[in-house]
Design a protein around this motif. Structure first.
Motif, mmCIF file in Angstrom:
data_model
loop_
_atom_site.group_PDB
_atom_site.id
_atom_site.type_symbol
_atom_site.label_atom_id
_atom_site.label_comp_id
_atom_site.label_asym_id
_atom_site.label_seq_id
_atom_site.Cartn_x
_atom_site.Cartn_y
_atom_site.Cartn_z
ATOM 1 N N ASP A 170 22.331 5.553 1.999
ATOM 2 C CA ASP A 170 21.655 5.356 0.723
ATOM 3 C C ASP A 170 20.913 4.023 0.676
ATOM 4 N N LYS A 171 21.479 2.973 1.292
ATOM 5 C CA LYS A 171 20.793 1.676 1.355
ATOM 6 C C LYS A 171 19.497 1.792 2.155
ATOM 7 N N ILE A 172 19.556 2.508 3.268
ATOM 8 C CA ILE A 172 18.371 2.689 4.116
ATOM 9 C C ILE A 172 17.301 3.454 3.345
ATOM 10 N N ILE A 173 17.699 4.527 2.696
ATOM 11 C CA ILE A 173 16.741 5.341 1.931
ATOM 12 C C ILE A 173 16.167 4.530 0.767
ATOM 13 N N ASP A 174 17.027 3.773 0.087
ATOM 14 C CA ASP A 174 16.561 2.956 -1.034
ATOM 15 C C ASP A 174 15.576 1.898 -0.563
ATOM 16 N N PHE A 175 15.868 1.230 0.557
ATOM 17 C CA PHE A 175 14.948 0.228 1.095
ATOM 18 C C PHE A 175 13.609 0.884 1.435
ATOM 19 N N HIS A 176 13.673 2.037 2.077
ATOM 20 C CA HIS A 176 12.448 2.740 2.450
ATOM 21 C C HIS A 176 11.623 3.083 1.218
ATOM 22 N N ASP A 177 12.276 3.678 0.232
ATOM 23 C CA ASP A 177 11.560 4.157 -0.950
ATOM 24 C C ASP A 177 11.080 3.039 -1.872
ATOM 25 N N SER A 178 11.880 1.985 -2.025
ATOM 26 C CA SER A 178 11.531 0.956 -3.008
ATOM 27 C C SER A 178 10.802 -0.248 -2.424
ATOM 28 N N LYS A 179 10.954 -0.495 -1.142
ATOM 29 C CA LYS A 179 10.332 -1.683 -0.550
ATOM 30 C C LYS A 179 9.280 -1.321 0.506
ATOM 31 N N PHE A 180 9.682 -0.571 1.534
ATOM 32 C CA PHE A 180 8.756 -0.296 2.632
ATOM 33 C C PHE A 180 7.580 0.561 2.186
ATOM 34 N N GLN A 181 7.874 1.692 1.570
ATOM 35 C CA GLN A 181 6.816 2.654 1.244
ATOM 36 C C GLN A 181 5.744 2.071 0.323
ATOM 37 N N PRO A 182 6.099 1.359 -0.766
ATOM 38 C CA PRO A 182 5.044 0.775 -1.604
ATOM 39 C C PRO A 182 4.184 -0.241 -0.838
ATOM 40 N N ALA A 183 4.814 -1.069 -0.004
ATOM 41 C CA ALA A 183 4.064 -2.061 0.775
ATOM 42 C C ALA A 183 3.158 -1.367 1.791
ATOM 43 N N TYR A 184 3.675 -0.333 2.424
ATOM 44 C CA TYR A 184 2.895 0.396 3.424
ATOM 45 C C TYR A 184 1.681 1.066 2.773
ATOM 46 N N ARG A 185 1.900 1.687 1.620
ATOM 47 C CA ARG A 185 0.788 2.327 0.907
ATOM 48 C C ARG A 185 -0.267 1.307 0.499
ATOM 49 N N LEU A 186 0.164 0.143 0.058
ATOM 50 C CA LEU A 186 -0.761 -0.914 -0.328
ATOM 51 C C LEU A 186 -1.573 -1.376 0.885
ATOM 52 N N ALA A 187 -0.913 -1.525 2.020
ATOM 53 C CA ALA A 187 -1.612 -1.942 3.237
ATOM 54 C C ALA A 187 -2.627 -0.892 3.676
ATOM 55 N N VAL A 188 -2.251 0.374 3.612
ATOM 56 C CA VAL A 188 -3.180 1.455 3.981
ATOM 57 C C VAL A 188 -4.370 1.463 3.032
ATOM 58 N N ALA A 189 -4.109 1.305 1.742
ATOM 59 C CA ALA A 189 -5.204 1.257 0.769
ATOM 60 C C ALA A 189 -6.122 0.076 1.055
ATOM 61 N N GLY A 190 -5.555 -1.043 1.475
ATOM 62 C CA GLY A 190 -6.354 -2.215 1.814
ATOM 63 C C GLY A 190 -7.245 -1.978 3.004
ATOM 64 N N VAL A 191 -6.763 -1.236 3.987
ATOM 65 C CA VAL A 191 -7.567 -0.934 5.172
ATOM 66 C C VAL A 191 -8.679 0.050 4.830
#
Length: 101
Positions: free
Chosen positions: A66-87
């Motif tokens: 659950d910690k791994i999934i929470d980190f992915h969903d709340s931290k990694f995924q939003p940052a990754y989407r922002l980076a992709v949008a920036g590119v």
């Protein structure tokens, strides 16, 4: 703890090919960024698959999963989407959010 180390190792192995690409002409900044984001996406997929396998094998418990999934969903995924949008946007005009990232 050993299971988390395996997860980190899987992530490192997935990213390593990007660090050792050989080429006579350096790629453009945009190509480098896209390549890095692709590698991060692939590493994320690998890490999540390894986490799932560790959980199925009983090597990590529900709370760790659950910690791994929470980190992915709340931290990694939003940052990754922002980076992709920036590119996808103009790299010369970076948003404050992208610069902070």
């Amino acid at each position: 703890m050993k299971s988390i180390r395996l997860l980190i190792l899987a992530l490192a192995v997935a990213i390593a090919p990007v660090a050792y690409q050989g080429c006579a002409t350096p790629p453009s900044e945009r190509v480098q960024v896209v390549t890095t984001l692709k590698a991060l996406g692939a590493a994320r997929d690998t890490a999540m698959q390894v986490a799932g396998q560790l959980w199925l094998a009983g090597k990590i418990d529900d709370a760790q999963r659950d910690k791994i999934i929470d980190f992915h969903d709340s931290k990694f995924q939003p940052a990754y989407r922002l980076a992709v949008a920036g590119v996808q946007a103009d790299l010369t005009i970076a948003s404050p959010d992208l610069v902070n990232l």
